[in-house]
Design a protein around this motif. Sequence first.
Motif, PDB file in Angstrom:
ATOM      1  N   CYS A   1       0.846  -1.199   0.000  1.00  0.00           N
ATOM      2  CA  CYS A   1       0.000   0.000   0.000  1.00  0.00           C
ATOM      3  C   CYS A   1       0.887   1.257   0.000  1.00  0.00           C
TER       4      CYS A   1
ATOM      5  N   CYS B   1       0.327   3.123   3.659  1.00  0.00           N
ATOM      6  CA  CYS B   1       0.751   2.578   4.965  1.00  0.00           C
ATOM      7  C   CYS B   1       1.824   1.501   4.842  1.00  0.00           C
TER       8      CYS B   1
ATOM      9  N   CYS C   1      -4.555  -0.123   0.169  1.00  0.00           N
ATOM     10  CA  CYS C   1      -5.167  -1.240   0.905  1.00  0.00           C
ATOM     11  C   CYS C   1      -6.574  -0.846   1.409  1.00  0.00           C
TER      12      CYS C   1
HETATM   13 ZN   LIG Z   1      -2.768   1.115   3.499  1.00  0.00          ZN
END
Ligand SMILES: [Zn+2]
Length: 248
Positions: free
Chosen positions: A154, A157, A177
């Motif tokens: 992602c 993150c 994500c």
């Molecule tokens: Zn994420």
Amino acid sequence: MLKQTRVIILHRMPYSDSSLIVKGFCFDFGVLSFLVKSAKSKNSPFKASLDPLSESEIVFNDSGKSDLHFIREASLIDWFPNLRKNLEKTAMAEVIAEILLRYLPAGLSQELDFRYTEKAFQILDRSENFQDVLARWLWHIADCEGYALNFSECIRCGTPISQIPADFSFESGGSICANCLGVFRPHYSPEFLQDIAHLVFRLPLQNPRQIEEEFFKYLKSHLGENREIKSYHWLQEVRNYAFCNTNS
Ligand SMILES: [Zn+2]
């Protein structure tokens, strides 16, 4: 100084009554321009080896002074005859050739770009499952040119993404994500997001044209050009004619 290289011929234009200027993507030197004297004569030793969309082995004279080099010898490696029999395949190869001509810097070796291009032409020539070819080529070229997108984690993150991403952002650089998407609606359809995963896992794409279109826009915006890729419009036109679709 004589140099030898494999080359994919991208473009050819008349220079005088008897000569041609040929632009080719060389394995060792990137995109170069060549002056071919007496190329139009029936007795030309080059014959089909300098036809656009052919792959050949050439020996050329690099004077070091001019951007135009002289081809001394050329032998055909592959004329891709089946690619030429199908309008859509030819149009896809033309798009590849035009993008290489416009965007690749001259004189620098781009071996990986060359290998992906050669592979794309071979699949167009030898396979009836060719619909993904341009989409995959654009993806690889974006990668080669330093505009890689992140598919495996992602972009917000860093969580690894091993399946279908919840969303995708070309502007931000890749997959997103489910946690980071939260309550927002994804920008892309489930089909598109599944195709993003299929690209990575080398599975057949459901809608290769949409992937192709998005990567085309992405590549164009990064390469900083507003010039039209004319063959891309031609490809869309070709596809609008049912007669050229030999599979249906
Ligand atoms: Zn994420």
